[in-house]
Design a protein around this motif. Structure first.
Motif, PDB file in Angstrom:
ATOM      1  N   ARG A 196      46.616  28.683  28.444  1.00 29.19           N
ATOM      2  CA  ARG A 196      45.638  29.660  28.993  1.00 29.19           C
ATOM      3  C   ARG A 196      44.104  29.253  28.943  1.00 29.19           C
ATOM      4  NH1 ARG A 196      47.639  34.792  30.384  1.00 29.19           N
ATOM      5  NH2 ARG A 196      45.767  35.759  30.092  1.00 29.19           N
ATOM      6  N   PRO A 197      43.446  29.348  29.916  1.00 27.07           N
ATOM      7  CA  PRO A 197      41.785  29.100  29.589  1.00 27.07           C
ATOM      8  C   PRO A 197      41.079  29.988  28.733  1.00 27.07           C
ATOM      9  CG  PRO A 197      42.311  30.194  31.823  1.00 27.07           C
ATOM     10  CD  PRO A 197      43.516  30.064  31.156  1.00 27.07           C
ATOM     11  N   ASP A 198      39.831  29.510  28.424  1.00 29.05           N
ATOM     12  CA  ASP A 198      38.832  30.319  27.858  1.00 29.05           C
ATOM     13  C   ASP A 198      38.455  31.669  28.803  1.00 29.05           C
ATOM     14  OD1 ASP A 198      38.902  28.973  25.461  1.00 29.05           O
ATOM     15  OD2 ASP A 198      37.592  27.442  26.414  1.00 29.05           O
ATOM     16  N   TRP A 199      38.150  32.757  28.092  1.00 33.52           N
ATOM     17  CA  TRP A 199      38.033  33.957  28.807  1.00 33.52           C
ATOM     18  C   TRP A 199      36.952  33.698  30.041  1.00 33.52           C
ATOM     19  CZ3 TRP A 199      33.315  36.083  29.517  1.00 33.52           C
ATOM     20  CH2 TRP A 199      32.088  35.619  28.778  1.00 33.52           C
ATOM     21  N   TYR A 200      36.024  32.949  29.877  1.00 30.53           N
ATOM     22  CA  TYR A 200      34.924  32.736  31.055  1.00 30.53           C
ATOM     23  C   TYR A 200      35.516  32.199  32.319  1.00 30.53           C
ATOM     24  CZ  TYR A 200      34.236  28.720  28.138  1.00 30.53           C
ATOM     25  OH  TYR A 200      34.373  27.600  27.082  1.00 30.53           O
ATOM     26  N   PHE A 201      36.867  31.666  32.172  1.00 28.74           N
ATOM     27  CA  PHE A 201      37.395  31.012  33.308  1.00 28.74           C
ATOM     28  C   PHE A 201      38.608  31.763  33.609  1.00 28.74           C
ATOM     29  CE2 PHE A 201      36.111  26.595  31.770  1.00 28.74           C
ATOM     30  CZ  PHE A 201      35.186  26.721  33.023  1.00 28.74           C
ATOM     31  N   TYR A 202      38.730  33.089  33.227  1.00 25.96           N
ATOM     32  CA  TYR A 202      39.914  33.955  33.649  1.00 25.96           C
ATOM     33  C   TYR A 202      39.788  34.313  35.133  1.00 25.96           C
ATOM     34  CZ  TYR A 202      41.946  35.133  28.880  1.00 25.96           C
ATOM     35  OH  TYR A 202      42.420  34.867  27.540  1.00 25.96           O
ATOM     36  N   PHE A 203      38.768  34.287  35.619  1.00 23.70           N
ATOM     37  CA  PHE A 203      38.464  34.819  37.050  1.00 23.70           C
ATOM     38  C   PHE A 203      39.330  33.539  37.874  1.00 23.70           C
ATOM     39  CE2 PHE A 203      34.935  32.047  36.764  1.00 23.70           C
ATOM     40  CZ  PHE A 203      34.710  31.265  37.938  1.00 23.70           C
ATOM     41  N   LEU A 204      38.899  32.251  37.506  1.00 24.24           N
ATOM     42  CA  LEU A 204      39.800  31.056  38.071  1.00 24.24           C
ATOM     43  C   LEU A 204      41.061  31.031  37.951  1.00 24.24           C
ATOM     44  CD1 LEU A 204      39.000  28.905  39.881  1.00 24.24           C
ATOM     45  CD2 LEU A 204      38.395  27.327  38.068  1.00 24.24           C
ATOM     46  N   PHE A 205      41.481  31.546  36.829  1.00 17.53           N
ATOM     47  CA  PHE A 205      42.913  31.714  36.302  1.00 17.53           C
ATOM     48  C   PHE A 205      43.903  32.389  37.332  1.00 17.53           C
ATOM     49  CE2 PHE A 205      45.964  33.332  33.608  1.00 17.53           C
ATOM     50  CZ  PHE A 205      46.814  32.571  33.405  1.00 17.53           C
ATOM     51  N   TYR A 206      43.198  33.614  37.577  1.00 15.66           N
ATOM     52  CA  TYR A 206      43.730  34.679  38.302  1.00 15.66           C
ATOM     53  C   TYR A 206      43.452  34.033  39.757  1.00 15.66           C
ATOM     54  CZ  TYR A 206      46.165  38.893  39.163  1.00 15.66           C
ATOM     55  OH  TYR A 206      47.166  39.609  39.740  1.00 15.66           O
ATOM     56  N   LEU A 207      42.408  33.531  40.213  1.00 15.11           N
ATOM     57  CA  LEU A 207      42.211  33.027  41.676  1.00 15.11           C
ATOM     58  C   LEU A 207      43.525  32.062  41.807  1.00 15.11           C
ATOM     59  CD1 LEU A 207      40.441  33.522  44.048  1.00 15.11           C
ATOM     60  CD2 LEU A 207      39.159  31.568  43.221  1.00 15.11           C
ATOM     61  N   LEU A 208      43.850  31.303  40.855  1.00 14.46           N
ATOM     62  CA  LEU A 208      44.893  30.279  40.996  1.00 14.46           C
ATOM     63  C   LEU A 208      46.402  31.062  41.342  1.00 14.46           C
ATOM     64  CD1 LEU A 208      44.045  27.268  38.897  1.00 14.46           C
ATOM     65  CD2 LEU A 208      43.829  27.553  41.275  1.00 14.46           C
TER      66      LEU A 208
END
Length: 283
Positions: A96-108
């Motif tokens: 899982r990415p760091d929290w500030y990349f969660y938006f991109l994580f869910y976008l994928l």
């Protein structure tokens, strides 16, 4: 007949702001504010503050995690100095990415199909960044009051809300990769007519990260040119060759970017090989 002087009309707030801006521009034009020492001084002070904060956080992390046994595993205020060594043979870890990349994580997770992954990783973020960079050139009005800029305010609020929602959804999403793919195993068994001996290998294939690069019966994502393995068994490579390829991919396919899975152990590699050889692409 005496003329009664009319009271001067009170200037509006816009007029006052424009007059103040004009005075500021005249002051800069006549006296000026050179880069040295004004801007350099401000940048130096801010840089020192940032460095001091980083050093302070690093010191707190180091000193609070330095436990009584000096093993580095003390939780501390900002986390342990280091954790237990990674298990290279694990099949349950989901990165899982760091929290500030969660938006991109869910976008994928939204653009999860192989054909649309490019939109989630490059397309949408690049378009948003280009619009942000071009904003000063697109909107050159002097008016900066939020109430007089409805389009900009609505766009800004929608952007903040969308990133906030995506960040929250990414933070609360169930561990995605393995848990989602493992649910496809019964469908694989049914659609591909897999024998019972191939079932353990199918579950291992779903949980060991193979679908991060390969696709199988519509599941997973095609990355780095990794082929679809739905009908890999029709090549009749044989179980020994499959095991050898899993242990050292470049020994079977020179130049292959696929990493070695030797850490899974011989038994698990044999299960994977049985599954791959049983995958004939039948429906």
């Amino acid at each position: 007949m005496a003329v009664v002087p009319q009271p001067k009309e009170k200037p509006s707030r816009v007029d006052e702001q424009r007059a103040g801006f004009a005075r500021y521009k005249d002051d800069v034009k006549t006296r000026g504010k050179p880069f040295y020492p004004y801007a350099m001084f401000h940048d130096t002070i801010m840089s020192l503050v940032v460095v001091a904060v980083i050093i302070g956080l690093a010191a707190i992390w180091k000193w609070t995690s330095y436990g009584p046994h000096h093993d580095g595993l003390n939780p501390g205020l900002l986390g342990p100095e280091y954790t237990a060594p990674a298990d290279p043979g694990t099949v349950s870890f989901v990165p899982r990415p760091d929290w500030y990349f969660y938006f991109l994580f869910y976008l994928l997770r939204i653009f999860k199909w192989p054909e649309s992954v490019f939109l989630g990783t490059v397309g949408v973020p690049t378009i948003a960044l280009m619009l942000l960079i071009g904003l000063p050139f697109l909107d050159r009005r002097r008016e900066r009051r939020p109430s007089a800029r409805p389009v900009a305010m609505v766009a800004g609020v929608l952007t903040i809300l969308s990133m906030g929602v995506l960040t929250w959804k990414g933070a609360t999403a169930q561990e995605a990769l393995a848990s989602e793919v493992i649910r496809d195993v019964p469908r694989w068994i049914h659609e591909e007519n897999l024998p019972p001996a191939a079932v353990p290998g199918a579950k291992l294939f779903a949980t060991s990260g193979c679908t991060a690069c390969h696709t199988y019966a519509g599941s997973g994502g095609s990355n780095l040119g990794a082929p679809d393995l739905t009908a890999i068994g029709t090549r009749n490579l044989g179980i020994p060759t499959q095991v050898k390829h899993l242990q050292n991919p470049s020994s079977v396919t020179p130049g292959s970017p696929m990493p070695s899975f030797a850490s899974l152990g011989d038994d698990r590699l044999h299960q994977l090989a049985i599954f791959l050889e049983a995958s004939k692409g039948t429906h």
